[in-house]
Design an enzyme around this catalytic site. Structure first.
Site, PDB file in Angstrom:
ATOM      1  N   ILE A 174       0.824  -1.216   0.000  1.00  0.00           N
ATOM      2  CA  ILE A 174       0.000   0.000   0.000  1.00  0.00           C
ATOM      3  C   ILE A 174       0.861   1.271   0.000  1.00  0.00           C
ATOM      4  O   ILE A 174       0.418   2.320  -0.463  1.00  0.00           O
ATOM      5  CB  ILE A 174      -0.982  -0.034   1.198  1.00  0.00           C
ATOM      6  CG1 ILE A 174      -2.194   0.868   0.923  1.00  0.00           C
ATOM      7  CG2 ILE A 174      -0.294   0.332   2.506  1.00  0.00           C
ATOM      8  CD1 ILE A 174      -3.355   0.652   1.889  1.00  0.00           C
ATOM      9  N   ASP A 197       1.322  -0.651   9.478  1.00  0.00           N
ATOM     10  CA  ASP A 197       1.625   0.576  10.220  1.00  0.00           C
ATOM     11  C   ASP A 197       3.143   0.860  10.160  1.00  0.00           C
ATOM     12  O   ASP A 197       3.575   1.982   9.827  1.00  0.00           O
ATOM     13  CB  ASP A 197       1.162   0.380  11.676  1.00  0.00           C
ATOM     14  CG  ASP A 197       1.155   1.660  12.495  1.00  0.00           C
ATOM     15  OD1 ASP A 197       1.348   2.744  11.923  1.00  0.00           O
ATOM     16  OD2 ASP A 197       0.936   1.557  13.724  1.00  0.00           O
ATOM     17  N   THR A 256      -6.761  -7.687  10.268  1.00  0.00           N
ATOM     18  CA  THR A 256      -6.622  -9.116   9.938  1.00  0.00           C
ATOM     19  C   THR A 256      -5.197  -9.651  10.075  1.00  0.00           C
ATOM     20  O   THR A 256      -4.943 -10.799   9.740  1.00  0.00           O
ATOM     21  CB  THR A 256      -7.119  -9.403   8.496  1.00  0.00           C
ATOM     22  OG1 THR A 256      -6.241  -8.731   7.577  1.00  0.00           O
ATOM     23  CG2 THR A 256      -8.537  -8.931   8.295  1.00  0.00           C
ATOM     24  N   GLY A 257      -4.287  -8.809  10.556  1.00  0.00           N
ATOM     25  CA  GLY A 257      -2.911  -9.265  10.781  1.00  0.00           C
ATOM     26  C   GLY A 257      -2.691  -9.506  12.259  1.00  0.00           C
ATOM     27  O   GLY A 257      -3.252 -10.445  12.851  1.00  0.00           O
ATOM     28  N   TYR A 283      -3.902  -8.094  14.781  1.00  0.00           N
ATOM     29  CA  TYR A 283      -5.124  -8.059  15.605  1.00  0.00           C
ATOM     30  C   TYR A 283      -6.028  -9.285  15.425  1.00  0.00           C
ATOM     31  O   TYR A 283      -7.029  -9.420  16.136  1.00  0.00           O
ATOM     32  CB  TYR A 283      -5.904  -6.761  15.352  1.00  0.00           C
ATOM     33  CG  TYR A 283      -5.325  -5.536  16.072  1.00  0.00           C
ATOM     34  CD1 TYR A 283      -4.221  -5.635  16.915  1.00  0.00           C
ATOM     35  CD2 TYR A 283      -5.903  -4.278  15.917  1.00  0.00           C
ATOM     36  CE1 TYR A 283      -3.693  -4.530  17.573  1.00  0.00           C
ATOM     37  CE2 TYR A 283      -5.382  -3.158  16.577  1.00  0.00           C
ATOM     38  CZ  TYR A 283      -4.279  -3.292  17.401  1.00  0.00           C
ATOM     39  OH  TYR A 283      -3.774  -2.192  18.048  1.00  0.00           O
TER      40      TYR A 283
HETATM   41  N1  AR6 Z   1       0.714  -3.123   2.287  1.00  0.00           N
HETATM   42  C1  AR6 Z   1      -0.548  -3.630   2.340  1.00  0.00           C
HETATM   43  N2  AR6 Z   1      -0.971  -4.467   3.303  1.00  0.00           N
HETATM   44  C2  AR6 Z   1      -0.072  -4.822   4.246  1.00  0.00           C
HETATM   45  C3  AR6 Z   1       1.260  -4.355   4.262  1.00  0.00           C
HETATM   46  C4  AR6 Z   1       1.640  -3.460   3.233  1.00  0.00           C
HETATM   47  N3  AR6 Z   1       2.878  -2.949   3.165  1.00  0.00           N
HETATM   48  N4  AR6 Z   1       1.899  -4.902   5.332  1.00  0.00           N
HETATM   49  C5  AR6 Z   1       0.997  -5.691   5.955  1.00  0.00           C
HETATM   50  N5  AR6 Z   1      -0.180  -5.661   5.299  1.00  0.00           N
HETATM   51  P1  AR6 Z   1      -1.569  -5.519  10.403  1.00  0.00           P
HETATM   52  P2  AR6 Z   1      -3.832  -5.078  12.253  1.00  0.00           P
HETATM   53  C6  AR6 Z   1      -1.448  -6.337   5.602  1.00  0.00           C
HETATM   54  O1  AR6 Z   1      -0.975  -6.511  11.313  1.00  0.00           O
HETATM   55  O2  AR6 Z   1      -4.164  -6.511  12.227  1.00  0.00           O
HETATM   56  C7  AR6 Z   1       0.463  -2.768  14.168  1.00  0.00           C
HETATM   57  O3  AR6 Z   1       1.516  -3.038  15.054  1.00  0.00           O
HETATM   58  C8  AR6 Z   1      -1.410  -7.608   6.400  1.00  0.00           C
HETATM   59  O4  AR6 Z   1      -1.078  -8.718   5.578  1.00  0.00           O
HETATM   60  O5  AR6 Z   1      -0.699  -4.518   9.770  1.00  0.00           O
HETATM   61  O6  AR6 Z   1      -4.932  -4.071  12.111  1.00  0.00           O
HETATM   62  C9  AR6 Z   1      -0.357  -1.567  14.610  1.00  0.00           C
HETATM   63  O7  AR6 Z   1       0.448  -0.589  15.239  1.00  0.00           O
HETATM   64  C10 AR6 Z   1      -2.847  -7.677   6.897  1.00  0.00           C
HETATM   65  O8  AR6 Z   1      -3.676  -8.235   5.879  1.00  0.00           O
HETATM   66  O9  AR6 Z   1      -2.748  -4.646  11.148  1.00  0.00           O
HETATM   67  C11 AR6 Z   1      -1.331  -2.177  15.552  1.00  0.00           C
HETATM   68  O10 AR6 Z   1      -0.773  -2.350  16.841  1.00  0.00           O
HETATM   69  C12 AR6 Z   1      -3.238  -6.213   7.055  1.00  0.00           C
HETATM   70  O11 AR6 Z   1      -2.214  -5.450   6.398  1.00  0.00           O
HETATM   71  C13 AR6 Z   1      -1.601  -3.530  14.947  1.00  0.00           C
HETATM   72  O12 AR6 Z   1      -0.447  -3.851  14.182  1.00  0.00           O
HETATM   73  C14 AR6 Z   1      -3.377  -5.744   8.482  1.00  0.00           C
HETATM   74  O13 AR6 Z   1      -2.355  -6.325   9.272  1.00  0.00           O
HETATM   75  C15 AR6 Z   1      -2.784  -3.503  14.023  1.00  0.00           C
HETATM   76  O14 AR6 Z   1      -3.067  -4.819  13.619  1.00  0.00           O
END
Ligand code: AR6
Length: 197
Positions: free
Chosen positions: A9, A32, A122-123, A125
């Protein structure tokens, strides 16, 4: 208009990318961390300046905040905080829906015409991917339908238009992109948008 892309992204040149942040908004892992690394130190500083609503909380779960995109190709970052999955018993579905609704509303308020979402919650969390995708698709479709109806009504209400018809061209629709990191996520969204699931 809804699109699905697979990739990082942080590389998308859109008006706004959405960050799956935490309530403190000062960075973390997953998407993030990737967004903060790509945007640079200025993003951290902008997040730090977002007022706390209570100690350590700049964006409560389900809400959204906007900052510039700094070194990112995206103009802005909309930070939202998804729910931590607790088995579905703590209002996670409604909180996740609120993330999409509030992010889209903030994008519209700020004149964004294109916005990209990661698969919020979905990561790290732990929200089940298919259930989260269903909520994402439902909320985006509902938002776009309501926005299109409102835009059409405003154009039709133009006082200079003959017979109440607008002379101005239709307002450009907002483009919403589901940015999936994995092939599997992309397939889930494709199936949902084709109405298979
Ligand atoms: N581009 C697009 N999607 C991504 C990327 C990227 N570069 N990297 C990961 N994803 P997560 P959450 C996807 O864990 O579950 C952080 O520490 C990943 O495969 O990033 O909402 C924050 O500070 C998954 O499908 O977010 C919070 O503490 C999606 O992004 C916590 O993680 C979300 O995964 C939030 O957890």
């Amino acid at each position: 208009m809804i699109e699905i892309v697979q990739g990082d992204i942080t590389e998308l040149a859109v008006d706004a990318i959405v960050n799956a942040a935490n309530e403190g908004m000062l960075g973390g892992g997953g998407v993030d961390g990737a967004i903060h690394r790509a945007a640079g130190r200025a993003l951290f500083e902008a997040c730090f300046r977002v007022p706390e609503v209570r100690p350590g909380v700049r964006c409560p779960t389900g809400e959204a905040r906007i900052t510039p995109g700094f070194a990112l190709p995206a103009k802005s970052v909309i930070h939202t905080v998804g729910p931590v999955w607790c088995g579905g018993t703590r209002g996670e579905a409604e909180k996740l829906a609120a993330c999409y609704r509030n992010s889209l509303a903030l994008a519209a308020e700020n004149g964004c015409k294109s916005i990209a979402f990661p698969c919020i919650s979905t990561g790290i969390y732990g929200y089940p991917k298919e259930e989260a995708a269903k909520i994402a698709v439902r909320e985006v479709k509902a938002f776009l339908a309501a926005k299109n109806a409102k835009d059409a009504e405003e154009e039709g209400a133009c006082p200079h238009a003959p017979n109440g018809r607008a002379r101005t061209p239709a307002a450009p629709q907002m483009e919403v992109i589901f940015c999936c990191f994995s092939e599997w996520d992309k397939r889930v969204y494709e199936m949902l948008l084709q109405g298979v699931k």
